[in-house]
Enzyme design. Sequence first.
Site, PDB file in Angstrom:
ATOM      1  N   LEU A 233       0.810  -1.214   0.000  1.00  0.00           N
ATOM      2  CA  LEU A 233       0.000   0.000   0.000  1.00  0.00           C
ATOM      3  C   LEU A 233       0.850   1.273   0.000  1.00  0.00           C
ATOM      4  CD1 LEU A 233      -2.923   1.103   0.248  1.00  0.00           C
ATOM      5  CD2 LEU A 233      -2.543   1.183   2.719  1.00  0.00           C
ATOM      6  N   ASP A 234       0.622   2.130  -0.965  1.00  0.00           N
ATOM      7  CA  ASP A 234       1.287   3.432  -1.052  1.00  0.00           C
ATOM      8  C   ASP A 234       2.804   3.320  -1.195  1.00  0.00           C
ATOM      9  OD1 ASP A 234      -1.234   4.477  -0.739  1.00  0.00           O
ATOM     10  OD2 ASP A 234      -1.017   4.872   1.389  1.00  0.00           O
ATOM     11  N   GLU A 235       3.279   2.158  -1.627  1.00  0.00           N
ATOM     12  CA  GLU A 235       4.731   1.955  -1.738  1.00  0.00           C
ATOM     13  C   GLU A 235       5.181   1.776  -3.183  1.00  0.00           C
ATOM     14  OE1 GLU A 235       6.858   2.181   0.613  1.00  0.00           O
ATOM     15  OE2 GLU A 235       5.930   1.627   2.517  1.00  0.00           O
TER      16      GLU A 235
END
Lengths: 289, 289, 289, 289
Positions: A233-235
């Site tokens: 997530l969000d990486e």
Amino acid sequence: MNTEQRPDIARLIISCPDQHGIVAAVSDLIAELGGNIIALDQYSTGVEDGQFFQRTVFHLPGFAHRRTEIEEAVAHRLAGPFSMDFQLTDASVPKRVAIFASKTDHCLLDLLWRHRRGELPVEIPMVISNHPDLAADVERFGIEFHHVPVDKTDKTAAEAEHLRLLEGKVDLVVLARYMQILSPEFLTSAGVPIINIHHSFLPAFIGAGPYQKAKDRGVKLIGATAHYVTEDLDEGPIIEQDVIRVSHADDVAQLTRYGADVERAVLSRAVKWHCEDRVIRHGNTTIVF
Amino acid sequence: MNTEQRPDIARLIISCPDQHGIVAAVSDLIAELGGNIIALDQYSTGVEDGQFFQRTVFHLPGFAHRRTEIEEAVAHRLAGPFSMDFQLTDASVPKRVAIFASKTDHCLLDLLWRHRRGELPVEIPMVISNHPDLAADVERFGIEFHHVPVDKTDKTAAEAEHLRLLEGKVDLVVLARYMQILSPEFLTSAGVPIINIHHSFLPAFIGAGPYQKAKDRGVKLIGATAHYVTEDLDEGPIIEQDVIRVSHADDVAQLTRYGADVERAVLSRAVKWHCEDRVIRHGNTTIVF
Amino acid sequence: MNTEQRPDIARLIISCPDQHGIVAAVSDLIAELGGNIIALDQYSTGVEDGQFFQRTVFHLPGFAHRRTEIEEAVAHRLAGPFSMDFQLTDASVPKRVAIFASKTDHCLLDLLWRHRRGELPVEIPMVISNHPDLAADVERFGIEFHHVPVDKTDKTAAEAEHLRLLEGKVDLVVLARYMQILSPEFLTSAGVPIINIHHSFLPAFIGAGPYQKAKDRGVKLIGATAHYVTEDLDEGPIIEQDVIRVSHADDVAQLTRYGADVERAVLSRAVKWHCEDRVIRHGNTTIVF
Amino acid sequence: MNTEQRPDIARLIISCPDQHGIVAAVSDLIAELGGNIIALDQYSTGVEDGQFFQRTVFHLPGFAHRRTEIEEAVAHRLAGPFSMDFQLTDASVPKRVAIFASKTDHCLLDLLWRHRRGELPVEIPMVISNHPDLAADVERFGIEFHHVPVDKTDKTAAEAEHLRLLEGKVDLVVLARYMQILSPEFLTSAGVPIINIHHSFLPAFIGAGPYQKAKDRGVKLIGATAHYVTEDLDEGPIIEQDVIRVSHADDVAQLTRYGADVERAVLSRAVKWHCEDRVIRHGNTTIVF
């Protein structure tokens, strides 16, 4: 209409270990095939043991009909000898983009406006949302709207429906403030790149509620980040980011309003660049030509 | 010379629970004492149960001689009734600032240049460094340079020497890329605010090596953050931040060079604003008027 | 909803020769009337012979009903003694804004969309255009669209129709890329402020075709300027400006696309600030609180 | 040290009418000579009848010794057939830069300090000023300082002395807030490019006193422009520009201070890019690769 959207314009994107003679080999082959280079960007990650990337745009009369022949020539004359990954695209063929949205309209509408104005080299075959709120807005643009409710405890059915709608119809999925986490299975099955807009300057404020977190931390700038979606997530690899100045006097609602302007600008640039074949993934980063 | 640096200019900084009549009470008292308000900024964190902050700059002939009388009037007429914290300063008296540096020159030199040019309302009684490299640069400005080596395994001796040098001589310590963590004991004993410049857009990339971390994460903007130092590394109240655009083609050395320009700009603004009494700490955030 | 849009919030905008005791007199009167100041900005053009400006926002229960009484108190207690111009507004009453547009949609749509989202404290009773192209877009927002063709050789009839449509119905006219020069007679007869967006960083590239002029001059940034309309074309008081970076590789069409994003952002900020009574004209410049 | 400053790195800058096969011809020749392309930028002003520009950086062992041979090969194999202007430079040979200054130090010091840090690929054989004020500052960097007073009614003698000092010793002259107009004769006789920093966002506020003009016009951003000097004051090809936000509350002195930060940043970028052979003049504009 942008220069690169004319007929008979091709784009060749390559990536390979850096070595002597790549530019010459590529430009020779294009010249030999009767093409004329109109733009060329290249980058190497290092002088020794570097990885080499190049985006070459060329004009080649009759490209669409000669595509197979040219693809084979690239495969044999370049990709083999240089251990090269490559992608050959017809610049006159717009990417087909499905947009996922939720209840928030700013990123979605900005993409639809820009599309209507001819700023984005895309087709938008459908918008999918877990809420019905934006149906009328979307349909006014003559675009299909699919309401697919999501059961938060089990997203299997929703994602199956998503895959059914998308199958064979899209080259890119854009999450325009969709606010739902996609399963690893969906990412694999979708089989196309997925771009998300996160409402913070990543890696600051990963996860939910970034504007509240920004207020709590007392930052003096807030931002937004467009990135490819990965299982983490969000990486995922960042395509584009921007920020706007805020002050102590701005509450979370005001940060959210300012942030919306940054989000829509950042997302539209990322989508445009992706669809012009300007973005190359390299590990967890991107080259943006 | 800035307007506020003339003689007979005072600044009153207040903080109290928000309530009716604060602005009127402050301006009445100033008028009654013979002062004339020349700038006023105020902010409340909320309509209900908010905290109120105000910075009032006023001209009052003979302020320096009447200071005690005025301080007492503020204490009795305002601070008591309104449960107010306050600070009264003479704008013509520059803050005394000690700068701590290491081997990196850009933030230090920028502060010294701006000071020489009259851009910063400060005196700089000393520069302290754990390395001797910048001694000549500092002494050319006619400023004392103290080389205090730091034993990484035990900073006690160095910090004792720092405290001896600083004692009673400074109103602010500025860490201009000092690169050493200060002990909680030092923070307490120093007894003055300490401003640090961190070479990232906090809260992204806390700790050492932020430019390498930025390169690895593939961000498209890099930044710098000036903040008050607290016991929690890189977690203190943020005063100012800024960013600059970078690309995939910039290596860590280039990010560091670009970042240096942002760092010096951000730090000089934070120091200026602090020394003009524009920055008020509120929990772990700041009000910047 | 923004804090200032709640009921019982008033704004007092004043301008007068700078002199002792203005802030105290204003805050005293507000306290005496039962009001509580929630925001105050002031500015003086100089220490001696300066002009003083102040915007005071205050909460006063029952303001709407007591308005006449308060207006009279301000007139007698402040405006007279201090030779003051003043304006007293009810923050809960949105300004009525007519938007003039032509064929270009980006500024118009951005205003309509922000209005729908509740970002602008305005009512939009009508959109007027010299072309019918945007009628459907406007009507989808539930807003009246008037097509008033303009005869380029004689604008008298069109302007008469404009005045008939506007009469008594608007507090502000916004030219959202209207591209027609208004006559001095119209400016006088309209009797309300008129805000225009000019597609350059004024005073660079006054007049028609600024993006072509920018390309010819080879500038590295292009901009947009929101200003009040006066009889002198593109010479009125500037409210807001912004720029975006461009390169040699951008042709005029691309400059126009980039510029559109700046134009809509700049215009929406100018309209918002005006309608929040934050903009005060001072000669040919503005104070923006 | 930047990649391009290593030994055996050459830069070939070309300009010619756009036509098929240029990139291939250039890259072939470089490969044939034993070179390896490490960076390539190109741009064409248009698809038809366009002018083509390319900057190619290549590694070629023993370049310095083989320079004449390579220059001849380029002349015969490329420049002739393609009607090409070209320039071949050795990236390891820094450009020799004379800086002209007056009394203002910020642009001068910034260049000297960046030079000392290794940020600029230049040698600085001399600083020339019409005032003696900055002599000590310059000499501390180990650089020659020449005070050449200028008689405002007749600059002939001063310019003769300038030419005597410069002759054969410099590749570029930088006017770092020199504030004197150079005669057409000087421009011709100097025989090297001259870069000036103008303290406004050109073409706004041409000529003297731009910050006062900016204040009078009430702009919300102020800027600086680095450009090549031509006979027409402030009209030469623009290399780089930037701006900073200001407000009504900033007086001319404050605009000047803010502007100084922009000026030094813009000038240092322009000098760096010029000295890396990234800037190509095209009519009255520039291509900046």
